[in-house]
Write a protein that holds these residues in place. Structure first.
Motif, PDB file in Angstrom:
ATOM      1  N   UNK A  85       3.423   8.234  -7.736  1.00 52.75           N
ATOM      2  CA  UNK A  85       2.274   7.672  -8.443  1.00 52.75           C
ATOM      3  C   UNK A  85       2.552   6.277  -8.994  1.00 52.75           C
ATOM      4  N   UNK A  86       3.808   5.895  -9.000  1.00 54.77           N
ATOM      5  CA  UNK A  86       4.209   4.577  -9.487  1.00 54.77           C
ATOM      6  C   UNK A  86       4.437   3.578  -8.347  1.00 54.77           C
ATOM      7  N   UNK A  87       4.113   3.991  -7.126  1.00 53.15           N
ATOM      8  CA  UNK A  87       4.538   3.225  -5.940  1.00 53.15           C
ATOM      9  C   UNK A  87       3.914   1.851  -5.821  1.00 53.15           C
ATOM     10  N   UNK A  88       2.688   1.692  -6.370  1.00 53.00           N
ATOM     11  CA  UNK A  88       1.961   0.441  -6.138  1.00 53.00           C
ATOM     12  C   UNK A  88       2.687  -0.783  -6.667  1.00 53.00           C
ATOM     13  N   UNK A  89       3.491  -0.578  -7.710  1.00 48.70           N
ATOM     14  CA  UNK A  89       4.200  -1.714  -8.294  1.00 48.70           C
ATOM     15  C   UNK A  89       5.414  -2.118  -7.454  1.00 48.70           C
ATOM     16  N   UNK A  90       5.715  -1.341  -6.412  1.00 45.74           N
ATOM     17  CA  UNK A  90       6.875  -1.646  -5.572  1.00 45.74           C
ATOM     18  C   UNK A  90       6.470  -1.828  -4.113  1.00 45.74           C
ATOM     19  N   UNK A  91       5.150  -2.003  -3.897  1.00 49.47           N
ATOM     20  CA  UNK A  91       4.631  -1.961  -2.521  1.00 49.47           C
ATOM     21  C   UNK A  91       4.986  -3.202  -1.719  1.00 49.47           C
ATOM     22  N   UNK A  92       5.434  -2.987  -0.495  1.00 46.71           N
ATOM     23  CA  UNK A  92       5.536  -4.095   0.453  1.00 46.71           C
ATOM     24  C   UNK A  92       5.090  -3.594   1.821  1.00 46.71           C
ATOM     25  N   UNK A  93       4.865  -4.531   2.736  1.00 43.48           N
ATOM     26  CA  UNK A  93       4.386  -4.149   4.069  1.00 43.48           C
ATOM     27  C   UNK A  93       5.564  -4.091   5.021  1.00 43.48           C
ATOM     28  N   UNK A  94       5.792  -2.897   5.552  1.00 41.39           N
ATOM     29  CA  UNK A  94       6.836  -2.708   6.556  1.00 41.39           C
ATOM     30  C   UNK A  94       6.201  -2.400   7.898  1.00 41.39           C
ATOM     31  N   UNK A  95       7.037  -2.334   8.947  1.00 50.95           N
ATOM     32  CA  UNK A  95       6.476  -1.968  10.255  1.00 50.95           C
ATOM     33  C   UNK A  95       7.320  -0.883  10.904  1.00 50.95           C
ATOM     34  N   UNK A 121       2.629  -6.606  -2.198  1.00 49.92           N
ATOM     35  CA  UNK A 121       1.821  -6.786  -0.985  1.00 49.92           C
ATOM     36  C   UNK A 121       0.993  -5.528  -0.806  1.00 49.92           C
ATOM     37  N   UNK A 122      -0.308  -5.681  -0.807  1.00 54.41           N
ATOM     38  CA  UNK A 122      -1.188  -4.539  -0.570  1.00 54.41           C
ATOM     39  C   UNK A 122      -1.880  -4.724   0.784  1.00 54.41           C
ATOM     40  N   UNK A 123      -2.870  -3.883   1.058  1.00 50.72           N
ATOM     41  CA  UNK A 123      -3.341  -3.712   2.447  1.00 50.72           C
ATOM     42  C   UNK A 123      -3.989  -4.931   3.088  1.00 50.72           C
ATOM     43  N   UNK A 124      -4.023  -4.868   4.404  1.00 48.03           N
ATOM     44  CA  UNK A 124      -4.632  -5.915   5.213  1.00 48.03           C
ATOM     45  C   UNK A 124      -4.719  -5.483   6.662  1.00 48.03           C
ATOM     46  N   UNK A 125      -4.302  -6.355   7.569  1.00 48.04           N
ATOM     47  CA  UNK A 125      -4.424  -6.101   9.010  1.00 48.04           C
ATOM     48  C   UNK A 125      -3.325  -6.869   9.732  1.00 48.04           C
ATOM     49  N   UNK A 126      -2.859  -6.337  10.867  1.00 52.92           N
ATOM     50  CA  UNK A 126      -1.832  -7.006  11.676  1.00 52.92           C
ATOM     51  C   UNK A 126      -2.444  -7.269  13.047  1.00 52.92           C
TER      52      UNK A 126
END
Ligand code: FRU
Length: 430
Positions: A85-95, A121-126
């Motif tokens: 539940x605390x993940x948003x503060x540590x979010x990055x975009x991986x592949x 880094x929150x959501x988007x598109x690749x």
């Protein structure tokens, strides 16, 4: 076609939302097994999307399936419910990459950390750049939750692959695309809970121009909105609009690229009025995306039970709207209500962040699954997901949708062969 800036948004009305019902088998996610597999033990994994073309189709690269995911290190957040539940503060975009679209290998971080303008880094598109061999544009949301900033942004790199895997180069600089202006979309001073994120660029087939969808809110001071007949719709006799309805002010946003796509210049955009608003109904319409199918324009967005307002209710899941006149609408809610796929009431928070691809495949992540025998609304024990749900498939038939197939956990299907061949549309006949 209605012109792009001289128009009102379509309204997802209170009357439409009164038609939302959980547990209709044609619009409900399958119940996920308690022993679901975990794709990545080291990382929490949530919002996910396949590498795609700007025209929507999922592509493979040199025989590899590729997907981006929002991830956070379990070791950093804690590998338990509090960590999740605390993940948003540590979010990055991986592949991740895969030979078969089912078994995934983590490839690392996409954006060079020096290119990060903000901590998260929150959501988007690749997206594979149209007309190029291996240029990839990574659209994402640059977020600083401490100061309530979120700015749709883009970074450009290249994709590479050999027999052993996939890697990326570049992604060393970030360009901010546009910000909440308080005129077309609410900004932080109007609404401290404003949402402004999840860029989804696409080429509009009707005019060949690049546009970007995003999550926004109706401009104006939070709490001051008056619900008129336009937002209410055709209400049943005696129905009174619930208290606090006006705190629901979600908007599906759109902007038009003014600078040159061919040159990879994403710096200048024209903000346009929202396509759909949920004033009086719901405060969040996240990760909006578009599918063009059989001459119709389908707009999908994810939303929560907890963000409905005025006493309205609906499950967490993906909702949608259809237009017969192209991207600028007018839109009517799919299945009359807007609900396309909701969680079952026996597991109301089992999945989220559904993304519908042009072939109707829907990917999502597992959030929490109540332990068997516990009250699903307030489970004493539950299993945390942080991994991908079974991919399902829906059929889009005019203004209705039907769940028809269930596939593997996190499975991605590629569109390449069909897209390259001019063969008949492989989607289920409608
Ligand atoms: C949807 C979402 C997105 C946001 C991300 C942050 O699940 O809320 O709108 O970019 O999650 O984790």
């Amino acid at each position: 076609m209605v012109s792009s800036n001289a128009r009102l948004p379509s309204a997802w009305t209170i009357a439409d939302a009164l038609k939302v019902h959980a547990d209709d088998p044609t619009t409900t996610m399958p119940v996920i097994a308690q022993d679901f597999p975990v794709i990545d033990d080291a990382l929490w994994q949530w919002d996910t999307g396949a590498l795609r073309r700007i025209t929507g189709e999922t592509v493979t690269f040199k025989g590899w399936y590729v997907m981006w995911s929002l991830v956070a290190e379990r070791a950093q957040t804690g590998d338990d419910a509090a960590g999740w539940h605390n993940r948003n503060a540590f979010a990055f975009i991986g592949y991740y990459y895969s030979r078969n679209g089912i078994d995934w290998t983590f490839g690392g971080r996409l954006l060079n950390t020096s290119a990060d303008l903000r901590p998260d880094e929150w959501s988007g598109s690749l997206i594979m750049r149209q007309g190029s061999e291996n240029v990839v544009d990574m659209f994402y949301t640059s977020v600083n939750t401490d100061v309530n900033q979120s700015v749709p942004s883009v970074s450009t790199g290249t994709i590479h692959a050999d027999d052993s895997g996939v890697w990326f180069e570049g992604f060393t600089a970030t360009t901010e695309m546009f910000s909440a202006d308080g005129l077309h979309y609410a900004n932080a001073s109007q609404d401290p809970y404003f949402d402004f994120r999840d860029p989804h660029p696409f080429i509009n087939p009707a005019d060949g121009q690049v546009y970007c969808l995003f999550e926004g809110n109706v401009p104006g001071m939070r709490g001051d909105f008056v619900i008129t007949d336009r937002e209410a719709g055709h209400l049943p006799p005696g129905y009174t609009v619930g208290e606090g309805a006006g705190y629901g002010a979600a908007a599906i946003g759109i902007a038009r690229l003014v600078s040159s796509y061919a040159q990879g210049d994403f710096s200048r955009w024209e903000m346009l009025p929202a396509l759909v608003t949920a004033l009086g109904v719901n405060d969040q319409t996240e990760r909006p995306h578009v599918v063009f199918h059989n001459g119709l324009t389908y707009l999908f967005t994810i939303s929560h039970h907890s963000t409905y307002t005025g006493g309205l209710e609906g499950p967490d899941g993906v909702y949608g709207f259809v237009s017969r006149h192209g991207i600028f609408g007018p839109y009517t809610p799919l299945n009359s209500s807007g609900l396309v796929l909701g969680n079952p009431s026996s597991a109301p928070y089992e999945t989220y962040s559904h993304f519908v691809d042009p072939m109707g495949y829907v990917q999502s992540f597992i959030d929490t699954l109540p332990a068997p025998g516990t009250d699903p609304q307030a489970p004493a024990t539950y299993r945390i997901g942080g991994t991908l749900a079974p991919t399902v498939r829906i059929v889009l038939e005019d203004d209705r949708t039907f769940l028809t197939e269930v596939h593997d956990y996190g499975q991605i299907f590629a569109f390449d062969e069909w897209a390259a061949s001019n063969q008949p549309d492989p989607r289920p006949a409608t």
